[in-house]
Design a protein around this motif. Sequence first.
Motif, PDB file in Angstrom:
ATOM      1  N   TYR A 157      51.828 -67.583-118.780  1.00  0.00           N
ATOM      2  CA  TYR A 157      51.186 -68.204-120.260  1.00  0.00           C
ATOM      3  C   TYR A 157      50.561 -67.320-121.059  1.00  0.00           C
ATOM      4  CZ  TYR A 157      52.946 -72.508-118.185  1.00  0.00           C
ATOM      5  OH  TYR A 157      53.585 -73.647-117.921  1.00  0.00           O
ATOM      6  N   ASN A 158      51.067 -65.872-121.016  1.00  0.00           N
ATOM      7  CA  ASN A 158      50.494 -65.104-121.888  1.00  0.00           C
ATOM      8  C   ASN A 158      51.327 -65.069-123.078  1.00  0.00           C
ATOM      9  OD1 ASN A 158      49.907 -62.482-123.225  1.00  0.00           O
ATOM     10  ND2 ASN A 158      50.139 -61.334-121.467  1.00  0.00           N
ATOM     11  N   LYS A 159      51.062 -65.698-124.145  1.00  0.00           N
ATOM     12  CA  LYS A 159      51.668 -65.681-125.518  1.00  0.00           C
ATOM     13  C   LYS A 159      51.977 -64.476-125.998  1.00  0.00           C
ATOM     14  CE  LYS A 159      49.557 -70.340-126.877  1.00  0.00           C
ATOM     15  NZ  LYS A 159      48.913 -70.901-127.842  1.00  0.00           N
ATOM     16  N   GLY A 160      51.188 -63.547-125.787  1.00  0.00           N
ATOM     17  CA  GLY A 160      51.668 -62.064-126.579  1.00  0.00           C
ATOM     18  C   GLY A 160      53.297 -61.570-126.015  1.00  0.00           C
ATOM     19  N   MET A 161      53.355 -62.090-124.628  1.00  0.00           N
ATOM     20  CA  MET A 161      54.745 -61.821-123.977  1.00  0.00           C
ATOM     21  C   MET A 161      55.944 -62.573-124.650  1.00  0.00           C
ATOM     22  SD  MET A 161      53.506 -59.143-121.917  1.00  0.00           S
ATOM     23  CE  MET A 161      55.068 -59.073-120.705  1.00  0.00           C
ATOM     24  N   CYS A 162      55.681 -63.388-125.378  1.00  0.00           N
ATOM     25  CA  CYS A 162      56.833 -64.275-125.702  1.00  0.00           C
ATOM     26  C   CYS A 162      56.941 -64.430-127.075  1.00  0.00           C
ATOM     27  CB  CYS A 162      56.686 -65.628-125.046  1.00  0.00           C
ATOM     28  SG  CYS A 162      56.342 -65.620-123.160  1.00  0.00           S
ATOM     29  N   THR A 163      56.332 -63.483-127.737  1.00  0.00           N
ATOM     30  CA  THR A 163      56.404 -63.559-129.407  1.00  0.00           C
ATOM     31  C   THR A 163      57.841 -63.709-129.968  1.00  0.00           C
ATOM     32  OG1 THR A 163      54.511 -62.054-129.474  1.00  0.00           O
ATOM     33  CG2 THR A 163      55.730 -62.483-131.302  1.00  0.00           C
ATOM     34  N   ALA A 164      58.851 -63.156-129.422  1.00  0.00           N
ATOM     35  CA  ALA A 164      60.253 -62.995-129.930  1.00  0.00           C
ATOM     36  C   ALA A 164      60.697 -64.326-129.772  1.00  0.00           C
ATOM     37  CB  ALA A 164      61.028 -61.826-129.010  1.00  0.00           C
ATOM     38  N   TYR A 165      60.378 -65.110-128.419  1.00  0.00           N
ATOM     39  CA  TYR A 165      60.995 -66.350-128.161  1.00  0.00           C
ATOM     40  C   TYR A 165      60.495 -67.353-129.468  1.00  0.00           C
ATOM     41  CZ  TYR A 165      62.801 -64.398-124.000  1.00  0.00           C
ATOM     42  OH  TYR A 165      63.506 -63.684-123.092  1.00  0.00           O
ATOM     43  N   PHE A 166      59.196 -67.138-129.548  1.00  0.00           N
ATOM     44  CA  PHE A 166      58.694 -68.087-130.521  1.00  0.00           C
ATOM     45  C   PHE A 166      59.092 -67.834-131.983  1.00  0.00           C
ATOM     46  CE2 PHE A 166      54.286 -67.760-127.837  1.00  0.00           C
ATOM     47  CZ  PHE A 166      54.910 -68.418-127.085  1.00  0.00           C
ATOM     48  N   LEU A 167      59.165 -66.659-132.344  1.00  0.00           N
ATOM     49  CA  LEU A 167      60.012 -66.342-133.704  1.00  0.00           C
ATOM     50  C   LEU A 167      61.290 -67.097-133.703  1.00  0.00           C
ATOM     51  CD1 LEU A 167      59.466 -64.870-136.363  1.00  0.00           C
ATOM     52  CD2 LEU A 167      60.416 -62.853-135.219  1.00  0.00           C
ATOM     53  N   LYS A 168      62.256 -66.844-132.751  1.00  0.00           N
ATOM     54  CA  LYS A 168      63.639 -67.376-132.483  1.00  0.00           C
ATOM     55  C   LYS A 168      63.467 -68.918-132.656  1.00  0.00           C
ATOM     56  CE  LYS A 168      65.997 -64.181-130.014  1.00  0.00           C
ATOM     57  NZ  LYS A 168      66.578 -63.747-128.498  1.00  0.00           N
ATOM     58  N   TYR A 169      62.601 -69.658-132.136  1.00  0.00           N
ATOM     59  CA  TYR A 169      62.423 -71.121-132.069  1.00  0.00           C
ATOM     60  C   TYR A 169      62.051 -71.507-133.592  1.00  0.00           C
ATOM     61  CZ  TYR A 169      60.240 -75.537-131.793  1.00  0.00           C
ATOM     62  OH  TYR A 169      59.980 -77.153-131.945  1.00  0.00           O
ATOM     63  N   ARG A 170      60.913 -70.842-134.098  1.00  0.00           N
ATOM     64  CA  ARG A 170      60.648 -71.077-135.840  1.00  0.00           C
ATOM     65  C   ARG A 170      61.749 -70.850-136.415  1.00  0.00           C
ATOM     66  NH1 ARG A 170      55.608 -68.465-134.496  1.00  0.00           N
ATOM     67  NH2 ARG A 170      56.432 -66.710-135.715  1.00  0.00           N
ATOM     68  N   ASN A 171      62.543 -69.854-136.201  1.00  0.00           N
ATOM     69  CA  ASN A 171      63.712 -69.588-137.283  1.00  0.00           C
ATOM     70  C   ASN A 171      64.604 -70.778-137.144  1.00  0.00           C
ATOM     71  OD1 ASN A 171      62.484 -67.102-138.275  1.00  0.00           O
ATOM     72  ND2 ASN A 171      63.767 -65.993-136.856  1.00  0.00           N
ATOM     73  N   CYS A 172      64.802 -71.092-135.912  1.00  0.00           N
ATOM     74  CA  CYS A 172      65.774 -72.154-135.502  1.00  0.00           C
ATOM     75  C   CYS A 172      65.212 -73.441-136.444  1.00  0.00           C
ATOM     76  CB  CYS A 172      66.012 -72.385-134.168  1.00  0.00           C
ATOM     77  SG  CYS A 172      67.143 -73.797-133.739  1.00  0.00           S
ATOM     78  N   ARG A 173      64.336 -73.858-136.067  1.00  0.00           N
ATOM     79  CA  ARG A 173      63.647 -75.112-136.624  1.00  0.00           C
ATOM     80  C   ARG A 173      63.728 -74.916-138.121  1.00  0.00           C
ATOM     81  NH1 ARG A 173      63.297 -79.514-133.981  1.00  0.00           N
ATOM     82  NH2 ARG A 173      62.157 -80.303-135.623  1.00  0.00           N
ATOM     83  N   LYS A 174      63.332 -73.811-138.683  1.00  0.00           N
ATOM     84  CA  LYS A 174      63.387 -73.687-140.104  1.00  0.00           C
ATOM     85  C   LYS A 174      64.590 -74.005-140.830  1.00  0.00           C
ATOM     86  CE  LYS A 174      62.269 -70.983-144.089  1.00  0.00           C
ATOM     87  NZ  LYS A 174      62.881 -71.573-144.858  1.00  0.00           N
ATOM     88  N   PHE A 175      65.851 -73.131-140.205  1.00  0.00           N
ATOM     89  CA  PHE A 175      67.055 -73.253-140.623  1.00  0.00           C
ATOM     90  C   PHE A 175      67.654 -74.553-140.503  1.00  0.00           C
ATOM     91  CE2 PHE A 175      71.588 -73.101-139.538  1.00  0.00           C
ATOM     92  CZ  PHE A 175      72.170 -72.387-140.693  1.00  0.00           C
ATOM     93  N   TRP A 176      67.601 -75.346-139.512  1.00  0.00           N
ATOM     94  CA  TRP A 176      68.161 -76.775-139.604  1.00  0.00           C
ATOM     95  C   TRP A 176      67.305 -77.581-140.254  1.00  0.00           C
ATOM     96  CZ3 TRP A 176      72.781 -76.922-138.624  1.00  0.00           C
ATOM     97  CH2 TRP A 176      73.465 -75.912-137.630  1.00  0.00           C
ATOM     98  N   HIS A 177      66.028 -77.476-140.393  1.00  0.00           N
ATOM     99  CA  HIS A 177      65.180 -78.310-140.847  1.00  0.00           C
ATOM    100  C   HIS A 177      65.725 -78.232-142.782  1.00  0.00           C
ATOM    101  CE1 HIS A 177      61.913 -79.461-143.923  1.00  0.00           C
ATOM    102  NE2 HIS A 177      61.777 -80.390-143.134  1.00  0.00           N
ATOM    103  N   ASP A 178      66.098 -77.132-143.107  1.00  0.00           N
ATOM    104  CA  ASP A 178      66.753 -76.895-144.430  1.00  0.00           C
ATOM    105  C   ASP A 178      68.055 -77.405-144.561  1.00  0.00           C
ATOM    106  OD1 ASP A 178      64.351 -75.263-145.095  1.00  0.00           O
ATOM    107  OD2 ASP A 178      65.146 -73.385-144.925  1.00  0.00           O
TER     108      ASP A 178
END
Length: 82
Positions: free
Chosen positions: A33-54
């Motif tokens: 649960y070290n969030k710093g190690m997973c930044t790339a995954y969070f970014l991919k998730y956010r980009n996915c959500r934004k893309f499909w929301h748009d």
Amino acid sequence: RMSRHAQQLRDHDRNPCVAETDASTKCMVENNYNKGMCTAYFLKYRNCRKFWHDIMMQRKRNGVKPEMPSAEERKKMLESMG
């Protein structure tokens, strides 16, 4: 038994970002649960959500139903984009 909300989140026709959700969760578990190690995954998730929301908002404005394309329709859309 999964709650109705949890089932909807796992439904590929309703949630276009199931794979990104799973990948970020897996990263968190594997990295204690070290969030710093997973930044790339969070970014991919956010980009996915934004893309499909748009996409969903555009379809809503255009009166297209359902507002969220099905998993099969999304796959075809992504393939046509390259």
